[in-house]
Design a protein around this motif. Sequence first.
Motif, PDB file in Angstrom:
ATOM      1  N   ARG A  39      -6.226  -3.420  -6.184  1.00 12.89           N
ATOM      2  CA  ARG A  39      -6.925  -2.841  -5.037  1.00 12.89           C
ATOM      3  C   ARG A  39      -6.918  -1.315  -5.099  1.00 12.89           C
ATOM      4  O   ARG A  39      -7.895  -0.667  -4.704  1.00 12.89           O
ATOM      5  CB  ARG A  39      -6.307  -3.325  -3.721  1.00 12.89           C
ATOM      6  CG  ARG A  39      -7.010  -2.772  -2.490  1.00 12.89           C
ATOM      7  CD  ARG A  39      -6.496  -3.373  -1.204  1.00 12.89           C
ATOM      8  NE  ARG A  39      -6.997  -4.736  -1.018  1.00 12.89           N
ATOM      9  CZ  ARG A  39      -6.660  -5.497   0.036  1.00 12.89           C
ATOM     10  NH1 ARG A  39      -5.808  -5.041   0.933  1.00 12.89           N
ATOM     11  NH2 ARG A  39      -7.170  -6.714   0.168  1.00 12.89           N
ATOM     12  N   SER A  40      -5.852  -0.735  -5.597  1.00 12.43           N
ATOM     13  CA  SER A  40      -5.797   0.725  -5.728  1.00 12.43           C
ATOM     14  C   SER A  40      -6.913   1.220  -6.638  1.00 12.43           C
ATOM     15  O   SER A  40      -7.518   2.264  -6.393  1.00 12.43           O
ATOM     16  CB  SER A  40      -4.432   1.158  -6.287  1.00 12.43           C
ATOM     17  OG  SER A  40      -3.391   0.757  -5.419  1.00 12.43           O
ATOM     18  N   GLU A  66       0.831  -1.198   0.000  1.00 11.17           N
ATOM     19  CA  GLU A  66       0.000   0.000   0.000  1.00 11.17           C
ATOM     20  C   GLU A  66       0.870   1.253   0.000  1.00 11.17           C
ATOM     21  O   GLU A  66       0.579   2.224  -0.701  1.00 11.17           O
ATOM     22  CB  GLU A  66      -0.926   0.000   1.211  1.00 11.17           C
ATOM     23  CG  GLU A  66      -1.839   1.216   1.266  1.00 11.17           C
ATOM     24  CD  GLU A  66      -2.925   1.109   2.316  1.00 11.17           C
ATOM     25  OE1 GLU A  66      -3.798   2.003   2.358  1.00 11.17           O
ATOM     26  OE2 GLU A  66      -2.912   0.126   3.079  1.00 11.17           O
ATOM     27  N   SER A  69     -13.165  -3.906   5.115  1.00 10.49           N
ATOM     28  CA  SER A  69     -11.801  -4.444   5.108  1.00 10.49           C
ATOM     29  C   SER A  69     -11.543  -5.406   6.262  1.00 10.49           C
ATOM     30  O   SER A  69     -10.522  -6.090   6.287  1.00 10.49           O
ATOM     31  CB  SER A  69     -10.776  -3.306   5.144  1.00 10.49           C
ATOM     32  OG  SER A  69     -10.822  -2.616   6.375  1.00 10.49           O
ATOM     33  N   CYS A 102      -1.860  -7.481  -6.996  1.00 10.13           N
ATOM     34  CA  CYS A 102      -3.036  -7.304  -6.134  1.00 10.13           C
ATOM     35  C   CYS A 102      -3.153  -5.853  -5.674  1.00 10.13           C
ATOM     36  O   CYS A 102      -4.265  -5.317  -5.553  1.00 10.13           O
ATOM     37  CB  CYS A 102      -2.935  -8.211  -4.913  1.00 10.13           C
ATOM     38  SG  CYS A 102      -3.042  -9.972  -5.278  1.00 10.13           S
ATOM     39  N   TRP A 103      -2.017  -5.208  -5.425  1.00 10.56           N
ATOM     40  CA  TRP A 103      -2.051  -3.818  -4.951  1.00 10.56           C
ATOM     41  C   TRP A 103      -2.437  -2.864  -6.069  1.00 10.56           C
ATOM     42  O   TRP A 103      -3.129  -1.864  -5.821  1.00 10.56           O
ATOM     43  CB  TRP A 103      -0.706  -3.438  -4.341  1.00 10.56           C
ATOM     44  CG  TRP A 103      -0.519  -4.079  -3.005  1.00 10.56           C
ATOM     45  CD1 TRP A 103       0.284  -5.133  -2.683  1.00 10.56           C
ATOM     46  CD2 TRP A 103      -1.205  -3.723  -1.800  1.00 10.56           C
ATOM     47  NE1 TRP A 103       0.149  -5.451  -1.355  1.00 10.56           N
ATOM     48  CE2 TRP A 103      -0.757  -4.606  -0.791  1.00 10.56           C
ATOM     49  CE3 TRP A 103      -2.156  -2.755  -1.472  1.00 10.56           C
ATOM     50  CZ2 TRP A 103      -1.226  -4.530   0.524  1.00 10.56           C
ATOM     51  CZ3 TRP A 103      -2.621  -2.675  -0.171  1.00 10.56           C
ATOM     52  CH2 TRP A 103      -2.163  -3.555   0.809  1.00 10.56           C
ATOM     53  N   ILE A 137      -9.673 -11.053  -5.713  1.00  8.64           N
ATOM     54  CA  ILE A 137      -9.628  -9.723  -6.332  1.00  8.64           C
ATOM     55  C   ILE A 137      -9.661  -9.796  -7.858  1.00  8.64           C
ATOM     56  O   ILE A 137     -10.235  -8.924  -8.515  1.00  8.64           O
ATOM     57  CB  ILE A 137      -8.390  -8.943  -5.838  1.00  8.64           C
ATOM     58  CG1 ILE A 137      -8.544  -7.455  -6.166  1.00  8.64           C
ATOM     59  CG2 ILE A 137      -7.099  -9.508  -6.401  1.00  8.64           C
ATOM     60  CD1 ILE A 137      -7.567  -6.571  -5.410  1.00  8.64           C
ATOM     61  N   VAL A 160     -15.831  -8.674  -4.086  1.00 10.11           N
ATOM     62  CA  VAL A 160     -15.839  -7.377  -3.407  1.00 10.11           C
ATOM     63  C   VAL A 160     -16.821  -7.396  -2.239  1.00 10.11           C
ATOM     64  O   VAL A 160     -17.857  -8.068  -2.279  1.00 10.11           O
ATOM     65  CB  VAL A 160     -16.211  -6.249  -4.404  1.00 10.11           C
ATOM     66  CG1 VAL A 160     -17.618  -6.416  -4.956  1.00 10.11           C
ATOM     67  CG2 VAL A 160     -16.027  -4.874  -3.775  1.00 10.11           C
ATOM     68  N   HIS A 202     -14.261  -2.964  -0.332  1.00 13.23           N
ATOM     69  CA  HIS A 202     -12.969  -3.620  -0.098  1.00 13.23           C
ATOM     70  C   HIS A 202     -12.870  -4.832  -1.004  1.00 13.23           C
ATOM     71  O   HIS A 202     -13.824  -5.608  -1.144  1.00 13.23           O
ATOM     72  CB  HIS A 202     -12.860  -4.054   1.368  1.00 13.23           C
ATOM     73  CG  HIS A 202     -11.675  -4.921   1.668  1.00 13.23           C
ATOM     74  ND1 HIS A 202     -10.378  -4.451   1.658  1.00 13.23           N
ATOM     75  CD2 HIS A 202     -11.595  -6.253   1.980  1.00 13.23           C
ATOM     76  CE1 HIS A 202      -9.544  -5.441   1.952  1.00 13.23           C
ATOM     77  NE2 HIS A 202     -10.249  -6.528   2.148  1.00 13.23           N
ATOM     78  N   TYR A 203     -11.695  -4.991  -1.645  1.00 16.92           N
ATOM     79  CA  TYR A 203     -11.429  -6.152  -2.486  1.00 16.92           C
ATOM     80  C   TYR A 203     -10.473  -7.105  -1.764  1.00 16.92           C
ATOM     81  O   TYR A 203      -9.275  -6.832  -1.676  1.00 16.92           O
ATOM     82  CB  TYR A 203     -10.796  -5.729  -3.813  1.00 16.92           C
ATOM     83  CG  TYR A 203     -11.761  -5.139  -4.806  1.00 16.92           C
ATOM     84  CD1 TYR A 203     -12.484  -5.963  -5.658  1.00 16.92           C
ATOM     85  CD2 TYR A 203     -11.946  -3.766  -4.907  1.00 16.92           C
ATOM     86  CE1 TYR A 203     -13.372  -5.432  -6.593  1.00 16.92           C
ATOM     87  CE2 TYR A 203     -12.834  -3.219  -5.830  1.00 16.92           C
ATOM     88  CZ  TYR A 203     -13.531  -4.058  -6.670  1.00 16.92           C
ATOM     89  OH  TYR A 203     -14.416  -3.538  -7.583  1.00 16.92           O
ATOM     90  N   GLY A 238      -9.772   0.027  -6.842  1.00 20.03           N
ATOM     91  CA  GLY A 238     -11.014  -0.006  -6.088  1.00 20.03           C
ATOM     92  C   GLY A 238     -11.348   1.313  -5.423  1.00 20.03           C
ATOM     93  O   GLY A 238     -12.527   1.660  -5.259  1.00 20.03           O
ATOM     94  N   PHE A 280      -7.841  -9.919  -1.327  1.00 25.01           N
ATOM     95  CA  PHE A 280      -6.870 -10.403  -2.304  1.00 25.01           C
ATOM     96  C   PHE A 280      -7.245 -11.777  -2.863  1.00 25.01           C
ATOM     97  O   PHE A 280      -6.989 -12.066  -4.027  1.00 25.01           O
ATOM     98  CB  PHE A 280      -5.480 -10.479  -1.668  1.00 25.01           C
ATOM     99  CG  PHE A 280      -4.801  -9.137  -1.547  1.00 25.01           C
ATOM    100  CD1 PHE A 280      -5.225  -8.047  -2.284  1.00 25.01           C
ATOM    101  CD2 PHE A 280      -3.722  -8.969  -0.686  1.00 25.01           C
ATOM    102  CE1 PHE A 280      -4.600  -6.813  -2.183  1.00 25.01           C
ATOM    103  CE2 PHE A 280      -3.085  -7.736  -0.574  1.00 25.01           C
ATOM    104  CZ  PHE A 280      -3.522  -6.660  -1.320  1.00 25.01           C
TER     105      PHE A 280
END
Length: 463
Positions: A330-331, A69, A402, A326-327, A357, A362, A351-352, A333, A354
């Motif tokens: 997720r970003s 993150e 999350s 994955c990041w 994802i 979701v 929130h997704y 999202g 991992f």
Amino acid sequence: MICRDLRDLLCLLATEGELHSVCVPVDPVLEIAALTARACKSEDGNKALLFENVRGSRFRVATNLFGSERRMALSLGIDELSDLTRRFDEILGNLAGRSSGEKISSLTESELWRRSGAELCSESPPECLSEAAPDLDVLPLIKGSRLDGHPEHEGRFLTLPLVITADPDFSEFNCGMYRAAQTGTDRLAICWSNGSGAAKHAALWAAANKPMPVVIALGGPPALTFAATFPLPEHVDEFSFAGLLQGEPVRLYSCMNGLMAPAGAEIVMEGCLDTGEIGHSGAFGNHTGFYTPSGPASLVKVTSIRHRKDLILPATVVGKPPMEDCWLARSGGYLLLSFLKVDVPEVTNLHYPFAGIFHGGVIISARNACGRGAELISSIRKNRWFTGSRLLVLVDDGQDPSDEAGVCWRVMNLVEWERDLIIDCDKLSVDATRKPGGRVPVTADASVEELVTKRWREYGFND
């Protein structure tokens, strides 16, 4: 800080203690991938990696650049990823339109979008990019998984390429992220999906009976890498979106084949797609953690290569989550949350996880959801980004999406399978919101909790 290219990003990561250099010799076949995968999954050793000594090549390789993150936020010049939601909430709030689609149309016609448009800074390649022979063998392309390439080729892939195409009139451009397999000294088999911008352009060139020009660039602005992975609507170009994200236009130069490339790239390959020739992708250990079998792919002949003399080749290693990609997903999202709140104002967060994802799995929270779960799920499913989600779980606003364990607890305790599961072919929606007259959750007495907090050290505990 705006990261305009890979060098800016590496410098920033080094300053922030987020970069680890590997100086001993490493093999681009499986070893780099194995080391990167272990770093991705490490709780205390998850850093970006710069391989200084790659066997068989004089060039370096960088991996795991976006694999946390913090690094993802640094690459986009923000403090935390939730800043993306706050920023786009503000942008969309100032635009005309009642739906997310109408807001996006207004955005592409706005002065802000015009200021974010790509800047053509040169009609010729920048001095930092030296011309080289169109020989892919000299590049340290990595092989990520044991069966990659089977049975077609050796399994060496470009995994972070910016693939740039245009329609035959050069009036519409696309910059997508599609993996590319080396199938020969000057051949790349590029795997773009049928619904992608590149596939649309390829069909137009085929209809015109002409070979399609293609540019493959690596190491451009991190915002452009992110934009190339984000599922933008068809009429929204990635260069302008990246400029909007980074707060200034992406700088491009004109290539010999009529396309454009990022001026700060590490390497730019020009070539053409022979629409009459079909390549084969070879198997690939994909982001789901399973192999994608070999299939037809678009075959590109590389006709020109320009690169920095001290080239650093960026790459990503994918596989069973958690991994770097994955990041990136997720970003995205955090942006989708802004768009979804326009269409379904009751939505407060998403929130997704991992684990799901890359299937669109979701968890979404919504206010005023009691007794309205099915109605809200139907509204959410109408949004273009959530129509295909394999699993969608709706919870009340009081539940943090999350908190995956907390969501699981609610599902196990509150969901009645016959009433609250909505199955549509291969898509499952779960209404885990409260129901009128439903069970009352156990909550602590606020005054007693405050008392215990005040006396905690009295009880003999440390803070």
